[in-house]
Design a protein around this motif. Structure first.
Motif, PDB file in Angstrom:
ATOM      1  N   ARG A 123       0.839  -1.226  -0.009  1.00 57.77           N
ATOM      2  CA  ARG A 123       0.082   0.009   0.043  1.00 57.77           C
ATOM      3  C   ARG A 123       0.865   1.560  -0.099  1.00 57.77           C
ATOM      4  N   ARG A 164       0.561   5.246   0.597  1.00 60.27           N
ATOM      5  CA  ARG A 164      -0.614   6.379   1.034  1.00 60.27           C
ATOM      6  C   ARG A 164      -0.041   8.009   0.781  1.00 60.27           C
ATOM      7  N   ARG A 207      -5.081   9.311   0.309  1.00 58.61           N
ATOM      8  CA  ARG A 207      -5.464   8.467  -0.760  1.00 58.61           C
ATOM      9  C   ARG A 207      -4.680   7.040  -0.620  1.00 58.61           C
ATOM     10  N   LEU A 249      -3.211   3.739  -2.083  1.00 57.22           N
ATOM     11  CA  LEU A 249      -3.021   3.178  -3.467  1.00 57.22           C
ATOM     12  C   LEU A 249      -2.453   1.872  -3.389  1.00 57.22           C
ATOM     13  N   GLN A 250      -2.555   1.122  -4.394  1.00 54.33           N
ATOM     14  CA  GLN A 250      -1.770  -0.202  -4.443  1.00 54.33           C
ATOM     15  C   GLN A 250      -1.563  -0.323  -5.857  1.00 54.33           C
ATOM     16  N   LYS A 298      -1.112  -1.485  -9.523  1.00 56.20           N
ATOM     17  CA  LYS A 298      -1.958  -1.917 -10.730  1.00 56.20           C
ATOM     18  C   LYS A 298      -1.657  -3.484 -10.972  1.00 56.20           C
ATOM     19  N   PHE A 320       4.757   5.475  -7.988  1.00 56.10           N
ATOM     20  CA  PHE A 320       3.650   6.334  -7.681  1.00 56.10           C
ATOM     21  C   PHE A 320       3.792   7.436  -8.740  1.00 56.10           C
ATOM     22  N   LEU A 327       0.437   3.117  -9.902  1.00 54.96           N
ATOM     23  CA  LEU A 327      -0.470   2.662  -8.649  1.00 54.96           C
ATOM     24  C   LEU A 327      -1.641   3.147  -9.093  1.00 54.96           C
ATOM     25  N   GLU A 328      -2.796   2.566  -8.485  1.00 50.37           N
ATOM     26  CA  GLU A 328      -4.216   2.703  -8.573  1.00 50.37           C
ATOM     27  C   GLU A 328      -4.849   3.058  -7.211  1.00 50.37           C
ATOM     28  N   GLU A 329      -5.816   3.828  -7.070  1.00 52.23           N
ATOM     29  CA  GLU A 329      -6.461   4.027  -5.859  1.00 52.23           C
ATOM     30  C   GLU A 329      -7.276   3.094  -5.426  1.00 52.23           C
TER      31      GLU A 329
END
Length: 254
Positions: free
Chosen positions: A192, A194, A211, A213-214, A216, A230, A235-237
């Motif tokens: 993760r 953040r 936010r 994120l992880q 993709k 990032f 990365l995606e939310e």
């Protein structure tokens, strides 16, 4: 998520600044000390607080090393559920009656309540005795320079998930904690990242939302350089970590 050790904190701010060039341990602790100072989190050692997070109301009380964390919500039957985590352990109440739960569920609920408190009041916990700090130098994110601090945990006092690894980024100018990341190994594991936003001050204590994120692509990002992923849009939310109606009052140290 990391269970708080709840042992007394100690601070070691260097007097001679030249020591920073020769002693990396002093340098990294100095960064964390400064971040705690400017954030006002020192006050949370003896304080009461409350906030809402998603569908639950949380309350925090800590004084002289004794703590009480409470989460209040409703179950699917409309019953009032009150989870209480203290130095003595965890108890779940449903409509003011102690609810029988398995040891597995007790550990899960404890971890859940504790993790919310952990993230809500960072960077205070980074001086816990189970924490091992490593200065990774400076790096740039979105054109700003940051101190990058790596955190691992000692097995003793580090909780059931002591193998988790965290990264924190502190602004080199004002020491705000603008980003953090962690890799965990429970369940299927994962990473993760953040990004902080909505930074505000409540009774002298800095509070912020994130936010979450992880990557993709699973296992497609090297964790130690996740800030580069990032910046490169890899990365995606996943979710928003938002604390509402935050109230904080300090308590005397007895």
């Amino acid at each position: 998520m990391k269970l708080l050790n709840h042992k007394p904190f100690s601070f070691s701010i260097p007097i001679i600044l030249l020591m920073l060039h020769f002693n990396p341990l002093v340098a990294q602790e100095s960064v964390v000390d400064k971040a705690i100072e400017v954030s006002g989190m020192e006050k949370m050692k003896n304080a009461e607080a409350s906030f809402t997070f998603r569908k639950h109301t949380y309350s925090y009380q800590r004084q002289n090393g004794q703590f009480t964390y409470i989460r209040i919500g409703k179950n699917k039957h409309g019953g009032l559920v009150r989870d209480v985590f203290t130095n003595k352990g965890f108890i779940r109440y449903i409509d003011d009656t102690v609810a029988p739960i398995t040891e597995e569920r007790k550990n899960a609920y404890t971890n859940s309540v504790n993790s919310v408190m952990y993230f809500a009041f960072l960077p205070l916990w980074l001086k816990d005795q189970a924490v091992v700090l490593e200065n990774k130098g400076t790096t740039s994110i979105k054109g700003k320079e940051y101190h990058k601090i790596r955190v691992i945990f000692k097995k003793e006092g580090g909780g059931v998930d002591y193998e988790d690894v965290f990264l924190y980024w502190f602004d080199v100018e004002d020491y705000s904690m603008d980003y953090l990341a962690y890799t965990y190994f429970t369940g299927k594991g994962g990473m993760r990242f953040r990004e902080a936003y909505n930074q505000r001050t409540v009774n002298g204590v800095t509070v912020q939302d994130y936010r979450n994120l992880q990557p993709k692509i699973k296992d497609g990002v090297p964790f130690e350089q996740i800030e580069k992923a990032f910046e490169n849009g890899k990365l995606e939310e996943l979710s928003i970590i938002e604390l509402k109606n935050v109230k904080i009052s300090t308590l005397p140290k007895i």
